[in-house]
Design an enzyme around this catalytic site. Structure first.
Site, PDB file in Angstrom:
ATOM      1  CB  THR A 288     -21.052  85.145  40.524  1.00  0.00           C
ATOM      2  OG1 THR A 288     -21.200  86.222  41.454  1.00  0.00           O
ATOM      3  CG2 THR A 288     -21.076  83.813  41.267  1.00  0.00           C
TER       4      THR A 288
ATOM      5  CG  ASN B  12     -17.960  79.085  11.473  1.00  0.00           C
ATOM      6  OD1 ASN B  12     -17.006  79.749  11.090  1.00  0.00           O
ATOM      7  ND2 ASN B  12     -19.202  79.517  11.385  1.00  0.00           N
TER       8      ASN B  12
ATOM      9  CB  CYS C 177     -32.267  80.230   2.971  1.00  0.00           C
ATOM     10  SG  CYS C 177     -32.222  78.896   4.172  1.00  0.00           S
TER      11      CYS C 177
ATOM     12  CB  ALA D  52     -16.083  81.405  21.365  1.00  0.00           C
TER      13      ALA D  52
ATOM     14  CD  GLN E  46     -16.861  74.961  14.752  1.00  0.00           C
ATOM     15  OE1 GLN E  46     -16.941  73.739  14.810  1.00  0.00           O
ATOM     16  NE2 GLN E  46     -17.908  75.748  14.963  1.00  0.00           N
TER      17      GLN E  46
ATOM     18  CB  SER F 190     -17.429  77.965  22.685  1.00  0.00           C
ATOM     19  OG  SER F 190     -18.742  78.104  23.168  1.00  0.00           O
ATOM     20  N   GLY F 191     -17.607  75.863  25.259  1.00  0.00           N
ATOM     21  CA  GLY F 191     -17.962  74.544  25.758  1.00  0.00           C
ATOM     22  C   GLY F 191     -18.933  73.776  24.894  1.00  0.00           C
ATOM     23  CG  HIS F 192     -22.140  75.711  22.489  1.00  0.00           C
ATOM     24  ND1 HIS F 192     -22.810  75.663  21.291  1.00  0.00           N
ATOM     25  CD2 HIS F 192     -21.488  76.886  22.496  1.00  0.00           C
ATOM     26  CE1 HIS F 192     -22.581  76.775  20.620  1.00  0.00           C
ATOM     27  NE2 HIS F 192     -21.775  77.537  21.324  1.00  0.00           N
TER      28      HIS F 192
END
Length: 394
Positions: free
Chosen positions: A251, A162, A339, A81, A190, A210-212
């Site tokens: 590719t 997100n 943090c 993304a 999301q 996005s795939g993940h």
């Protein structure tokens, strides 16, 4: 003070599904042959390996398109993304910038949109407007109508945030952009597979995914580019070979593309059932924590249908996220503040919502996913409650 880690061999409870998701075994099964006996280059047109690879890519492209309500020819594969967001913003400015220079984005966008937009303003002369959000994390249409006009080239507002999970009025924003002739892009990473999303019904001209984030592989994503009314043709970021109709040379990663297609097909087929489960677990976690602790602040709206079903973002008055997380080694969580940085700053999302720095520094994001169980949710609540009490000295 360094806290003890879980015993060797124990498995932490994973509650960070907005960061990434584990690959679904069904997705892995679909991918595996394309790493071995079914390998091939989809651009090779003179032999069987190439033909088979091309067929697999086009099948995945159809799966992605169906999940978005798009046509197969409107899907372009990318590395993720971040690349898709850059292609939408920079590519459209390069392609159409002589006509309009206005760029409008919301204050709570992912850095791959916000940072790109700021760079385009500084380096390419884009006229950038950043839309504010209300305390619930939602962009108001009054602000959109004021900012997006006949000088605007592109408006980009994410479908679902997100960090705090808030859903934006995508259809209304898209309709307004259409009325003034501006392109409308949404970072839908999301939202897809979690809430209803349809590019036609919601007047979206381009969308990133996005795939993940949907139990697919890392390193693969896609962008939807509308082919008519209006036709969206960004200038490419990558050159050399003319792959993906010239929009994205390189590719094609065959196994990853197969995995993305399968992941989105599963997400679309199981969305309603899975969302009900996630919502039940999210509300259970919220109830257990707030029943046991005072001074718990929820960031973002809890209105039904206005938030991602698996998202919960909380702050605990008088408690900072860093020591809280250090004592929660059985949980995989993230904080809304950086943090771990040498100069920690509060989340830009929470700041845009008007959250105080003290609360923003103490925020925890719970991202509940496909494989979480009630037992895990109960254990997570127990650990958080105990740790907050310890830090408060109560």
């Amino acid at each position: 003070m360094t806290e003890a880690k879980p015993a060797v061999g124990s498995t932490p409870i994973y509650l960070d599904h907005h960061a990434t998701t584990p690959v679904d075994p069904r997705v892995l099964e679909a991918m595996l042959p394309y790493f071995t006996e079914r390998f091939g280059n989809a651009a090779s047109r003179t032999h069987r390996r190439g033909w088979d690879a091309k067929e697999a890519v086009e099948r995945a492209r159809e799966q992605v398109a169906r999940a978005l309500g798009a046509a197969k020819g409107e899907i372009v594969f990318t590395s993720g993304a971040t690349e898709a967001n850059n292609l939408a913003l920079a590519g459209l400015l390069d392609a159409y910038g002589e006509r309009r220079r206005g760029l409008v984005v919301s204050a709570i966008e992912h850095p791959s949109v916000l940072d790109t937009a700021r760079w385009l303003a500084e380096a390419r002369g884009a006229k950038l407007t950043i839309l504010p959000v209300e305390a619930d994390g939602v962009v108001r249409m009054e602000a959109v109508r004021e900012a997006v006009d006949e000088h605007t080239l592109l408006c980009s507002v994410m479908a679902a945030n997100n960090e705090v999970g808030t859903l934006q009025p995508i259809a209304e924003i898209g309709a307004h952009c259409r009325s003034v002739g501006a392109f409308f892009h949404t970072d839908a990473v999301q939202a897809i597979g979690k809430v209803p999303f349809d590019v036609l019904e919601q007047h979206v001209d381009c969308a990133s995914l996005s795939g993940h984030k949907v139990h697919g592989p890392q390193g693969i994503g896609a962008i939807f580019l509308k082919r008519r009314d209006p036709r969206v043709r960004p200038a490419p970021l990558l050159h050399g070979g003319g792959h993906e109709r010239g929009f994205r040379s390189g590719t094609l990663p065959l196994p990853l593309i197969v995995g993305l297609g399968e992941a989105l097909a599963l997400a679309a087929a199981e969305r309603e059932r899975e969302s009900r489960v996630l919502l039940t677990l999210r509300d259970r976690l919220h109830r257990l924590i707030t029943d046991a602790l005072e001074g718990v602040v929820v960031h973002g709206t809890m209105e039904e249908g206005a938030r991602l079903p698996g998202n919960l973002n909380l702050s605990f008055e008088g408690v900072e996220a860093e020591p809280l997380l250090l004592g929660l080694r059985e949980l995989c969580l993230s904080s809304g503040s950086a943090c771990a940085s040498a100069t920690p700053t509060p989340s830009h999302v929470l700041r845009a919502m008007g959250v105080s720095d003290d609360l923003a520094h103490g925020s925890l994001r719970f991202g509940i996913g496909r494989y979480n169980t009630e037992v895990e949710i109960d254990r997570a609540a127990e650990l958080v409650i105990a740790r907050v009490r310890k830090l408060r000295g109560s």
